[in-house]
Enzyme design. Structure first.
Site, short mmCIF file in Angstrom:
data_model
loop_
_atom_site.label_atom_id
_atom_site.label_comp_id
_atom_site.label_asym_id
_atom_site.label_seq_id
_atom_site.Cartn_x
_atom_site.Cartn_y
_atom_site.Cartn_z
N GLU A 114 1.01 -1.14 0.30
CA GLU A 114 0.10 0.15 0.44
C GLU A 114 1.30 0.82 0.00
O GLU A 114 2.04 0.87 1.08
CB GLU A 114 -1.06 -0.17 1.33
CG GLU A 114 -1.97 1.00 1.53
CD GLU A 114 -0.89 2.25 2.17
OE1 GLU A 114 -1.06 3.28 1.56
OE2 GLU A 114 0.16 1.95 2.88
N TYR A 125 6.90 0.50 -8.14
CA TYR A 125 6.29 -1.07 -7.47
C TYR A 125 5.62 -1.07 -8.83
O TYR A 125 5.42 -2.22 -9.59
CB TYR A 125 4.44 -0.31 -6.68
CG TYR A 125 5.41 0.57 -5.94
CD1 TYR A 125 6.37 -0.38 -5.22
CD2 TYR A 125 5.07 0.89 -4.68
CE1 TYR A 125 7.39 -0.06 -3.99
CE2 TYR A 125 5.40 1.55 -3.90
CZ TYR A 125 6.19 0.23 -3.01
OH TYR A 125 7.36 1.55 -2.20
#
Length: 158
Positions: A114, A125
């Site tokens: 997250e 990411y």
């Protein structure tokens, strides 16, 4: 002509490294977003089964860390931070790939993370194969009480 080589070295960390982890977090995380953890929070996480800490050095200097945990077929990247002076030099990518490899060795099938909406780390990411799968409204509470959304990402490992 001189050439600068960025040599990222990784090593496993432990509770004895938490002062260094805290130092990196204080440099890396902007306090207005409320992303940094306290040393007791990190210690508590490290004491749990399945948790691991990876430290990175760049050309012999402490540059970043990643904290993750696994539970059964899933793992979560809890924290990843690089010192501002080390950004753009391969440290974050090396740490993220190390977390993925450790998760693979632990027979993890899915790795989750997250990140605060708008955080530039989301590009890293996505480059490393993570896909945005959800949002958490008001997930972060900044120093002044302001709320910031979180974005959840996931990647298949096994």
């Amino acid at each position: 002509m001189s050439t600068t080589v960025n040599l990222v070295a990784l090593r496993p960390g432990g509770a004895h490294d938490l002062a260094l982890v805290n130092s990196i977090m204080q440099e890396a995380f902007d306090p207005r977003y409320g992303e940094a953890w306290t040393t007791p929070q990190c210690m508590g996480m490290l004491s749990l089964p399945g948790a691991w800490l990876t430290l990175a050095e760049l050309n012999g200097e402490a540059a970043g860390f990643a904290l993750a945990r696994s539970a059964g077929p899933e793992a979560e990247l809890l924290l990843l931070a690089t010192r501002p002076a080390s950004r753009g030099r391969g440290v974050g990518g090396a740490l993220l790939r190390a977390v993925v490899e450790e998760a693979r060795e632990r027979r993890v099938l899915d790795l989750h993370l997250e990140v605060r909406a708008g955080n530039a780390a989301a590009r890293l990411y996505q480059r490393e194969g993570f896909t945005k799968v959800g949002e958490r409204r008001g997930y972060y509470r900044g120093r002044n009480g302001q709320l910031f959304d979180g974005e959840t990402f996931s990647r298949k490992i096994g």
